[in-house]
Design a protein around this motif. Structure first.
Motif, mmCIF file in Angstrom:
data_model
loop_
_atom_site.group_PDB
_atom_site.id
_atom_site.type_symbol
_atom_site.label_atom_id
_atom_site.label_comp_id
_atom_site.label_asym_id
_atom_site.label_seq_id
_atom_site.Cartn_x
_atom_site.Cartn_y
_atom_site.Cartn_z
ATOM 1 N N LEU A 78 21.945 -2.012 -11.068
ATOM 2 C CA LEU A 78 22.590 -1.660 -12.331
ATOM 3 C C LEU A 78 23.951 -2.308 -12.535
ATOM 4 N N ASN A 79 24.577 -2.764 -11.467
ATOM 5 C CA ASN A 79 25.873 -3.422 -11.612
ATOM 6 C C ASN A 79 26.153 -4.308 -10.399
ATOM 7 N N GLU A 80 27.099 -5.209 -10.588
ATOM 8 C CA GLU A 80 27.520 -6.082 -9.494
ATOM 9 C C GLU A 80 28.259 -5.267 -8.447
ATOM 10 N N PRO A 81 28.247 -5.702 -7.218
ATOM 11 C CA PRO A 81 27.850 -7.019 -6.776
ATOM 12 C C PRO A 81 26.348 -7.193 -6.532
ATOM 13 N N ALA A 82 25.553 -6.143 -6.626
ATOM 14 C CA ALA A 82 24.110 -6.283 -6.419
ATOM 15 C C ALA A 82 23.457 -6.919 -7.643
ATOM 16 N N GLU A 83 22.541 -7.839 -7.387
ATOM 17 C CA GLU A 83 21.789 -8.487 -8.459
ATOM 18 C C GLU A 83 20.289 -8.328 -8.273
ATOM 19 N N VAL A 84 19.868 -8.003 -7.064
ATOM 20 C CA VAL A 84 18.449 -7.894 -6.730
ATOM 21 C C VAL A 84 18.082 -6.421 -6.620
ATOM 22 N N PRO A 85 16.971 -6.008 -7.253
ATOM 23 C CA PRO A 85 16.562 -4.607 -7.148
ATOM 24 C C PRO A 85 16.100 -4.257 -5.738
ATOM 25 N N VAL A 86 16.057 -2.956 -5.449
ATOM 26 C CA VAL A 86 15.467 -2.484 -4.199
ATOM 27 C C VAL A 86 14.032 -2.057 -4.483
ATOM 28 N N ALA A 87 13.211 -2.115 -3.474
ATOM 29 C CA ALA A 87 11.813 -1.699 -3.623
ATOM 30 C C ALA A 87 11.737 -0.190 -3.835
ATOM 31 N N THR A 88 10.760 0.234 -4.591
ATOM 32 C CA THR A 88 10.476 1.656 -4.757
ATOM 33 C C THR A 88 9.078 1.927 -4.219
ATOM 34 N N TYR A 89 8.820 3.190 -3.918
ATOM 35 C CA TYR A 89 7.550 3.572 -3.313
ATOM 36 C C TYR A 89 6.981 4.789 -4.032
ATOM 37 N N LYS A 90 5.663 4.877 -4.078
ATOM 38 C CA LYS A 90 5.006 6.027 -4.685
ATOM 39 C C LYS A 90 5.230 7.254 -3.814
ATOM 40 N N VAL A 91 5.392 8.405 -4.484
ATOM 41 C CA VAL A 91 5.611 9.682 -3.801
ATOM 42 C C VAL A 91 4.608 10.690 -4.321
ATOM 43 N N LYS A 92 4.106 11.527 -3.428
ATOM 44 C CA LYS A 92 3.286 12.666 -3.851
ATOM 45 C C LYS A 92 3.684 13.869 -3.016
ATOM 46 N N VAL A 93 3.470 15.043 -3.595
ATOM 47 C CA VAL A 93 3.741 16.294 -2.912
ATOM 48 C C VAL A 93 2.419 17.041 -2.806
ATOM 49 N N GLU A 94 2.049 17.412 -1.589
ATOM 50 C CA GLU A 94 0.819 18.161 -1.347
ATOM 51 C C GLU A 94 1.088 19.226 -0.294
ATOM 52 N N GLY A 95 0.723 20.454 -0.616
ATOM 53 C CA GLY A 95 0.864 21.541 0.356
ATOM 54 C C GLY A 95 2.285 21.702 0.877
ATOM 55 N N GLY A 96 3.265 21.396 0.046
ATOM 56 C CA GLY A 96 4.663 21.525 0.445
ATOM 57 C C GLY A 96 5.211 20.306 1.178
ATOM 58 N N GLY A 97 4.340 19.348 1.507
ATOM 59 C CA GLY A 97 4.785 18.136 2.179
ATOM 60 C C GLY A 97 5.068 17.033 1.190
ATOM 61 N N VAL A 98 6.048 16.200 1.507
ATOM 62 C CA VAL A 98 6.380 15.037 0.695
ATOM 63 C C VAL A 98 5.844 13.799 1.410
ATOM 64 N N PHE A 99 5.054 13.010 0.678
ATOM 65 C CA PHE A 99 4.419 11.836 1.222
ATOM 66 C C PHE A 99 4.878 10.598 0.470
ATOM 67 N N VAL A 100 5.077 9.502 1.205
ATOM 68 C CA VAL A 100 5.455 8.211 0.624
ATOM 69 C C VAL A 100 4.365 7.210 0.969
ATOM 70 N N GLU A 101 3.964 6.417 -0.021
ATOM 71 C CA GLU A 101 2.948 5.383 0.200
ATOM 72 C C GLU A 101 3.638 4.088 0.612
ATOM 73 N N LEU A 102 3.207 3.551 1.737
ATOM 74 C CA LEU A 102 3.778 2.294 2.236
ATOM 75 C C LEU A 102 2.656 1.439 2.788
#
Length: 102
Positions: A78-102
């Motif tokens: 969103l602003n300098e000095p960074a110009e390159v975005p960071v990767a994002t990952y899918k998230v799901k919540v099941e049975g109270g657990g938080v899961f990330v897809e990688l």
């Protein structure tokens, strides 16, 4: 092939408080916002720093080193000095657990 990894319990996440997690060699910041839970790469693309050590406000995560900000939902730099975005990952919540897809 992408896999889902349990990274936290839903109750472990406080709003606007990034939780650093590691899946293999990948550092991820998991953040609860008022509209959901999001995951993004925890390493600033400008210079090595953990974004999870930074300040979180209004859907942005600020790098603690040089104050570059990233959109938590999209990873966009969103602003300098960074110009390159960071990767994002899918998230799901099941049975109270938080899961990330990688």
């Amino acid at each position: 092939m992408a896999e889902w990894h349990r990274v936290a319990e839903e109750g472990d996440l406080a709003e606007n408080m990034p939780l650093p997690v590691r899946i293999g060699d990948t550092c991820i910041a998991v953040v609860r916002l008022e509209d959901g839970i999001f995951a993004l790469n925890d390493i600033c693309t400008h210079e090595y720093a953990l974004l999870s050590d930074g300040y979180c406000e209004e859907g942005k995560l600020e790098c603690p080193l040089h104050q570059a900000c990233f959109d938590i939902r999209t990873g966009a730099a969103l602003n300098e000095p960074a110009e390159v975005p960071v990767a994002t990952y899918k998230v799901k919540v099941e049975g109270g657990g938080v899961f990330v897809e990688l």
